[in-house]
Motif scaffolding. Sequence first.
Motif, PDB file in Angstrom:
ATOM      1  N   GLN A 185      -4.234   1.365  10.064  1.00 12.77           N
ATOM      2  CA  GLN A 185      -4.992   0.247   9.475  1.00 12.77           C
ATOM      3  C   GLN A 185      -4.085  -0.975   9.265  1.00 12.77           C
ATOM      4  O   GLN A 185      -4.499  -2.118   9.498  1.00 12.77           O
ATOM      5  N   ILE A 186      -2.866  -0.716   8.826  1.00 16.08           N
ATOM      6  CA  ILE A 186      -1.937  -1.829   8.576  1.00 16.08           C
ATOM      7  C   ILE A 186      -1.668  -2.612   9.866  1.00 16.08           C
ATOM      8  O   ILE A 186      -1.706  -3.845   9.884  1.00 16.08           O
ATOM      9  N   ASN A 237      -5.487   6.270   9.910  1.00 16.03           N
ATOM     10  CA  ASN A 237      -4.718   6.448   8.672  1.00 16.03           C
ATOM     11  C   ASN A 237      -4.176   5.094   8.197  1.00 16.03           C
ATOM     12  O   ASN A 237      -4.455   4.043   8.806  1.00 16.03           O
ATOM     13  N   LEU A 238      -3.396   5.139   7.116  1.00 20.96           N
ATOM     14  CA  LEU A 238      -2.937   3.871   6.517  1.00 20.96           C
ATOM     15  C   LEU A 238      -2.108   3.026   7.490  1.00 20.96           C
ATOM     16  O   LEU A 238      -2.323   1.819   7.611  1.00 20.96           O
ATOM     17  N   ALA A 285       3.137   2.354   2.316  1.00 25.20           N
ATOM     18  CA  ALA A 285       3.376   3.016   3.611  1.00 25.20           C
ATOM     19  C   ALA A 285       4.859   2.878   3.973  1.00 25.20           C
ATOM     20  O   ALA A 285       5.608   2.135   3.329  1.00 25.20           O
ATOM     21  N   ASN A 336      -7.910  -5.013  -0.254  1.00 27.38           N
ATOM     22  CA  ASN A 336      -8.649  -3.802   0.122  1.00 27.38           C
ATOM     23  C   ASN A 336      -8.542  -3.620   1.640  1.00 27.38           C
ATOM     24  O   ASN A 336      -9.333  -4.162   2.411  1.00 27.38           O
ATOM     25  N   ILE A 337      -7.562  -2.854   2.058  1.00 32.14           N
ATOM     26  CA  ILE A 337      -7.237  -2.774   3.496  1.00 32.14           C
ATOM     27  C   ILE A 337      -8.388  -2.192   4.319  1.00 32.14           C
ATOM     28  O   ILE A 337      -8.674  -2.669   5.416  1.00 32.14           O
ATOM     29  N   SER A 338      -9.084  -1.176   3.801  1.00 26.39           N
ATOM     30  CA  SER A 338     -10.180  -0.568   4.578  1.00 26.39           C
ATOM     31  C   SER A 338     -11.332  -1.547   4.756  1.00 26.39           C
ATOM     32  O   SER A 338     -11.961  -1.614   5.813  1.00 26.39           O
ATOM     33  N   GLU A 397       2.820   8.963  14.199  1.00 28.45           N
ATOM     34  CA  GLU A 397       2.059   7.943  13.464  1.00 28.45           C
ATOM     35  C   GLU A 397       2.312   6.543  14.038  1.00 28.45           C
ATOM     36  O   GLU A 397       1.400   5.725  14.134  1.00 28.45           O
ATOM     37  N   TYR A 426       0.813  -1.229   0.000  1.00 32.19           N
ATOM     38  CA  TYR A 426       0.000   0.000   0.000  1.00 32.19           C
ATOM     39  C   TYR A 426       0.843   1.274   0.000  1.00 32.19           C
ATOM     40  O   TYR A 426       0.304   2.378   0.053  1.00 32.19           O
TER      41      TYR A 426
END
Length: 198
Positions: free
Chosen positions: A123-124, A119-120, A39, A150-152, A103, A37
């Motif tokens: 989520q990860i 945020n990304l 990051a 699809n991470i979300s 973060e 993704y």
Amino acid sequence: MNKRQNLLDEIKKNMPGRRWNHTIGVMHVAEELADIYGADKEAAFIAALFHDCAKHQNHDKLINEAIRYGMKLNDDMIHCPDLIHGPLGAIIANVDYGINDKEILSAIKNHTTGKVGMNLLDQIIFVADFIEPGRELFNIEYYRKLAYSNISMAVLEILNNTIKYLIDSKKYIGSDTLLCRNYFLLICCDKMARGADK
Ligand code: DGI
Ligand code: FE
Ligand code: FE
């Protein structure tokens, strides 16, 4: 010895073997997801390494530790001490290990319940914690596949699963868990959430 190896040794020393194996799994998956993704891989590695550093099975110890670090316990944490280890872990990473990337600290803090506006990196870590290879859950392959596409949506489905589990086992549901689930429902399937026709 490099800084990364020092940190690994320090955290490993303070963890039972089972939790260390889980942590290694989360680090591995978090780095993979960061790659996919786009990051920061190093941030994903550090957040995964620390995410469960405050996880003690004993609730009294957890509460005492939180008080010792001057942490404010909210109602959800008092009703459900399992929710303390994320926020406490972020404080320990900061105070004891000098991690001050906001973060990374946020991803550690919110890894159990999630939070609105994750945020990304948040989520990860949230997803990697659930799908790492050591986790044996019903239908785990469904969540693993989703995580890499699809991470979300993976966050939403994990929260749906957790909330169902908490209801079935008559456990207390934290407000962040519910709010985060609704937030990702709106992000992932806006129409469905409004009950709109196809
Ligand atoms: O620390 P781990 O076991 O690796 O994973 P975690 O930090 O996601 O914690 C998982 C546990 O947290 C799982 O048993 C479900 C529980 N949990 C997550 N949200 C809530 C919750 N438990 C309660 N009671 N309420 C919640 O809102
Ligand atoms: Fe955890
Ligand atoms: Fe974990």
